[in-house]
Write a protein that holds these residues in place. Structure first.
Motif, short mmCIF file in Angstrom:
data_model
loop_
_atom_site.label_atom_id
_atom_site.label_comp_id
_atom_site.label_asym_id
_atom_site.label_seq_id
_atom_site.Cartn_x
_atom_site.Cartn_y
_atom_site.Cartn_z
N ASP A 79 24.61 26.53 9.11
CA ASP A 79 23.63 25.80 8.31
C ASP A 79 24.20 24.48 7.87
O ASP A 79 23.03 23.44 7.54
N ASP A 80 25.30 24.21 7.40
CA ASP A 80 25.72 23.15 6.79
C ASP A 80 25.77 22.05 8.07
O ASP A 80 25.49 20.67 7.80
N ASP A 81 26.02 22.52 9.41
CA ASP A 81 26.12 21.42 10.50
C ASP A 81 24.59 21.59 11.09
O ASP A 81 24.36 22.24 12.19
N GLN A 82 23.55 20.76 10.65
CA GLN A 82 22.28 20.93 11.15
C GLN A 82 22.16 20.09 12.45
O GLN A 82 22.74 18.85 12.46
N VAL A 83 21.43 20.53 13.34
CA VAL A 83 21.28 20.01 14.75
C VAL A 83 19.98 19.21 14.72
O VAL A 83 19.81 18.04 15.39
N ILE A 84 18.90 19.79 14.18
CA ILE A 84 17.67 19.14 14.59
C ILE A 84 16.79 18.99 13.23
O ILE A 84 17.11 19.82 12.29
N LEU A 85 15.77 18.27 13.23
CA LEU A 85 14.81 18.25 12.16
C LEU A 85 13.37 18.18 12.64
O LEU A 85 13.37 17.09 13.37
N VAL A 86 12.80 18.84 12.48
CA VAL A 86 11.13 18.98 13.04
C VAL A 86 10.23 18.68 11.85
O VAL A 86 10.26 19.30 10.89
N SER A 87 9.44 17.71 12.35
CA SER A 87 8.39 17.11 11.18
C SER A 87 7.16 16.95 11.92
O SER A 87 7.09 16.61 12.99
N GLN A 88 5.87 16.59 10.99
CA GLN A 88 4.69 16.44 11.52
C GLN A 88 4.34 14.89 11.33
O GLN A 88 4.73 14.48 10.40
N PRO A 95 -6.80 11.71 12.83
CA PRO A 95 -6.72 12.82 11.58
C PRO A 95 -5.74 13.74 11.27
O PRO A 95 -4.66 14.05 12.21
N GLN A 96 -5.67 14.37 10.12
CA GLN A 96 -4.89 15.15 9.76
C GLN A 96 -4.54 16.39 10.78
O GLN A 96 -3.30 16.97 11.00
N GLU A 97 -5.66 16.88 11.08
CA GLU A 97 -5.53 18.25 11.82
C GLU A 97 -4.89 17.94 13.11
O GLU A 97 -4.70 18.65 14.10
N SER A 98 -4.70 16.75 13.54
CA SER A 98 -4.39 16.10 15.00
C SER A 98 -3.04 15.67 14.86
O SER A 98 -2.37 14.98 15.81
N TRP A 99 -2.21 15.87 13.76
CA TRP A 99 -0.84 15.16 13.72
C TRP A 99 -0.09 15.99 14.70
O TRP A 99 -0.07 17.10 15.18
N ASN A 100 1.01 15.37 15.20
CA ASN A 100 1.74 15.93 16.31
C ASN A 100 3.10 16.23 15.46
O ASN A 100 3.58 15.71 14.68
N TYR A 101 3.82 17.10 16.34
CA TYR A 101 5.18 17.40 15.78
C TYR A 101 6.15 16.75 16.67
O TYR A 101 6.06 16.56 17.82
N GLU A 102 7.22 16.15 15.87
CA GLU A 102 8.45 15.44 16.43
C GLU A 102 9.60 16.16 15.99
O GLU A 102 9.89 16.32 14.86
N THR A 103 10.57 16.06 16.98
CA THR A 103 12.26 16.62 16.64
C THR A 103 12.89 15.42 16.49
O THR A 103 13.05 14.68 17.69
N VAL A 117 18.39 14.97 24.24
CA VAL A 117 17.31 14.23 23.74
C VAL A 117 15.79 14.35 24.54
O VAL A 117 14.86 14.65 24.09
N MET A 118 16.17 14.09 26.05
CA MET A 118 15.15 14.51 26.76
C MET A 118 14.69 15.83 26.79
O MET A 118 13.28 15.88 26.54
N PHE A 119 15.39 16.92 26.53
CA PHE A 119 14.82 18.06 26.26
C PHE A 119 13.93 18.30 25.21
O PHE A 119 13.00 18.87 25.30
N PHE A 120 14.41 17.81 23.98
CA PHE A 120 13.55 18.02 22.85
C PHE A 120 12.22 17.03 22.81
O PHE A 120 11.30 17.26 22.27
#
Length: 744
Positions: A79-88, A95-103, A117-120
């Motif tokens: 948990d301390d060693d975080q690898v990724i962070l996913v956000s909208q 519009p808000q309902e069309s927000w994309n998810y990015e890692t 990087v290419m994988f994510f």
């Protein structure tokens, strides 16, 4: 079965592009795995490396023989060693309902992290693609649900209007007590009594019946009756509307089930691919990513599930007489299962046909029939009669091969043809019918030969000559048998399609109609053989095994006419499409069939009359028709020969993995289309081959060409459906509303 294959097998074929590209992501993971193995596996073990490994093992804690000894410690370190962070992320003007998810990948600075990087990045693209597609589909089903609500309101009002005409002037009103509609309402309301509303008869002032001509008679009425869509308040209208809405509910429920399956499969695919990533990279990124997936719109199919439950409840109440088992049986068709007895009978009939062929060959060889005096008489009179069944069997075998390869490459032919679920014939059933007919034909040929050579049956010559006619009679009786045996639904489907081809201009043209029409254009010789049957048996020539058909002008005239009929049917179908679709594409296709008609007529006249002038005309018209037809096959029907395609001279999307197959098919199509040259260049007069045999060979080559055409034509149709994500039948709804009408 590996998940990748199972994932592909459970996809909706028309939605394949909308699913997560699992195989491509696996390819990226393989690249990551190869790089890591190269980094961690040196080519040889040096003393220095061995000393470092020993020191590493000295200071590393023992992992234990159980899996949970240091779980709490490991979990905290991970948990301390975080690898990724996913956000909208919201992009501009989105519009808000069309927000994309990015890692965001926190280990991008490490050596060789480019592939990760290419994988994510690809993973985010696939997830955003899936969730956007799902949102669009959900919006569509909600709009369809609203339309079905309005249709059901109109149906209920029509029922009330017919059942209780004295109340036709009443409109919707709120009434907590008893009303004149109480008895009718008891029949129409759902179990949730408190949610039941009164039926509104005002709706009937704003709707009309959508009359789609489904028969020759209804088409003629449509042409001459301008008030065809007005409500006449008849029971027939109620039955028609109810039947259409029942089918619409079935298709709508199927779409909801596939949407639910789409959610589940994609969630499972993202879970599998992230666990593979963790395994390959020894990281723990799946937890964070899958939490995002779980909280996303893709993992919340509650809206679809609730709608599905309401659809089931309404269908059971109004279309299944409140019988839940019957209603659910109609909504959820059971998958068709292969039957072992079909496989056994296919092998049995195939073995019998091989044995009969051997018996016929030995009989001909033992009695030296090829050099007998009656050889020409047999080839001119009997051989064409049995060739009729050979044409049918060959066409059925080609169709069975088409079905096998369509299934193998996931071409949804059952949806395109519009077959009823669980009633369509698979390739094994087609093979069973083909070999059964082949056994009957070969047995008839062998019995005919034996009866001719046996002195004891010489007095039954007339009966001997009637064997082919008897076989035709048996086949026709089986074809029209009204009892539920021998695949009745498929037989009737074929009969209805044949009738629609005959009345081509009076029916709306569907894919099965013009597909069958194209099959008939490759069976011209079969139709001419039918004419020969009528002449041979109708004029009594069979009693002396010598026909005078070619000496009749009427026979020669019909010989031309019957060859033109299939192309004329297709021309009428094309003209019907032009008037309905207001598109000139089918008109150009119709010109193709007109050019073929000219070529067929001139070739036939040349064979009958001869002459240098007629030979030049026949060759010229045939050449033009061949070029036109070949171009249309490859470009329009197959969608090939595209210059700017990413697959040179093919199309962008291909089903077959080997591209050379397409080029081989195009070359074979050209060669087989040139079979008409045998009639112009007099190949049928070759001394080493009888004329009847040459005609049979050329007709068989055309059937083989049609079977080849069928596969690529269906492939192109399937890909067009995939491109438009059309996975469901478009069921015409019975009512149409006025433009300015608002629901009360």
């Amino acid at each position: 079965m590996k998940f990748g294959k199972e994932f592909t097998s459970q996809m909706v074929p028309e939605w394949e592009e909308a699913y997560m590209n699992y195989n491509h992501l696996k390819t990226i993971l393989k690249d990551i795995l190869i790089f890591r193995r190269l980094q961690t596996s040196p080519p040889h073990q040096s003393p220095e490396n061995g000393e470092l490994l020993e020191r590493h093992l000295l200071y590393r804690a023992f992992s234990g023989l159980t899996t949970n000894r240091f779980n709490s410690h490991n979990d905290r370190s991970i948990d301390d060693d975080q690898v990724i962070l996913v956000s909208q992320i919201q992009h501009e003007e989105q519009p808000q309902e069309s927000w994309n998810y990015e890692t965001m990948f926190f280990r991008s600075s490490e050596e060789g992290a480019e592939n990760e990087v290419m994988f994510f990045r690809k993973l985010d693209d696939e997830f955003n693609k899936a969730i956007c597609f799902y949102k669009r589909q959900v919006d569509e089903v909600m709009m369809e649900a609203e339309e079905l609500n309005k249709q059901m309101d109109a149906l209920f009002a029509l029922r009330v209007r017919i059942s209780a005409p004295q109340f036709h002037s009443l409109s919707t009103q709120s009434n907590s007590g008893l009303s004149p509609f109480e008895e009718i309402r008891e029949l129409e309301e759902t179990p949730e009594r408190d949610q039941t509303k009164m039926v509104s008869l005002e709706i009937l002032n704003h709707v009309k019946i959508n009359v789609t001509p489904e028969s020759a008679l209804s088409t003629l009425k449509t042409i001459f009756d301008a008030t065809k869509s007005d409500l006449s308040f008849s029971k027939r209208e109620v039955r028609t509307a109810q039947a259409k809405l029942k089918q619409a509910f079935v298709e709508f429920h199927r779409k909801l089930r596939l949407l639910k399956s789409y959610c589940f499969l994609n969630q499972l695919a993202f879970s599998k691919i992230m666990k593979k990533y963790d395994k390959v990279t020894s990281r723990n990124a799946s937890k964070a990513y899958l939490e995002m997936v779980k909280s996303s719109y893709l993992s919340q199919p509650d809206e679809v599930i609730k709608l599905m439950e309401r659809v089931e409840s309404a269908f059971i109440t109004h279309f299944a007489n409140a019988n839940r088992s019957q209603g659910m049986s109609n909504l959820r068709s059971i998958a068709k299962r292969d039957k072992h007895r079909v496989t056994f009978l296919v092998g049995c009939f195939f073995g019998c046909s091989i044995a009969l062929v051997v018996a016929i060959v030995l009989t001909i060889h033992a009695r030296d029939l090829l050099k007998s005096a009656g050889r020409d008489q047999y080839m001119n009179n009997i051989f064409p009669l049995y060739s009729l069944f050979a044409y049918i069997v060959l066409h059925m075998l080609m169709y069975a091969a088409n079905i096998y390869f369509w299934k193998r490459f996931h071409v949804n032919y059952t949806f395109i043809f519009g077959f009823k679920p669980t009633t369509e014939l698979g390739y094994k059933e087609i093979l069973l019918l083909s070999f059964a007919l082949l056994v009957l034909t070969l047995a008839a040929v062998l019995s005919n030969l034996e009866m001719e050579m046996d002195e004891r049956t010489q007095s039954f010559t007339t009966l001997t000559e009637l064997v082919p006619l008897g076989l035709v009679t048996v086949v026709l009786l089986v074809m029209v048998c009204p009892f539920n045996i021998m695949y009745r639904s498929s037989r009737f489907f074929l009969i209805v399609s044949l009738w629609r081809c005959v009345c081509a201009s009076l029916y709306k043209v569907t894919f099965p109609d013009f597909f069958l029409g194209d099959q008939l254009t490759s069976q011209v010789q079969l139709l001419r053989t039918v004419e020969f049957y009528i002449c041979y048996y109708g004029w009594g020539d069979f009693k002396k095994r010598s026909n005078t058909c070619n000496q009749s002008n009427i026979y020669e005239l019909f010989y031309i006419f019957i060859a033109v009929v299939p192309y004329w049917f297709r021309f009428l179908q094309c003209m019907r499409q032009v008037f309905e679709q207001k598109d000139y594409g089918p008109g150009m296709n119709g010109l193709k069939y007109l050019s073929t008609i000219v070529a067929v007529v001139t070739r036939t006249i040349y064979v009958q009359r001869r002459g240098t002038t007629m030979r030049v005309i026949a060759a010229s018209s045939s050449g033009v028709a061949t070029i036109y037809n070949t171009y249309w096959d490859m470009v329009e029907d197959w969608g090939l020969l595209c210059k700017n395609s990413k697959n040179p001279w093919l199309r962008d999307k291909l089903i077959l993995p080997n591209k050379s197959v397409y080029f081989v098919a195009m070359v074979m199509n050209v060669i087989l289309r040139l079979a008409w040259m045998q009639t112009v260049l007099d190949f049928h007069e070759a001394p080493w081959l009888h004329r009847s045999t040459m005609i049979f060979v050329v007709a068989s080559l055309e059937i083989f060409r049609r079977g080849l055409w069928n596969f690529f034509r269906m492939e192109n149709e399937h890909l067009n459906n995939v491109g438009k994500f059309r996975a469901f039948k478009s069921v015409p709804l019975p009512f149409s509303y006025d433009d300015g009408y608002k629901e009360l």
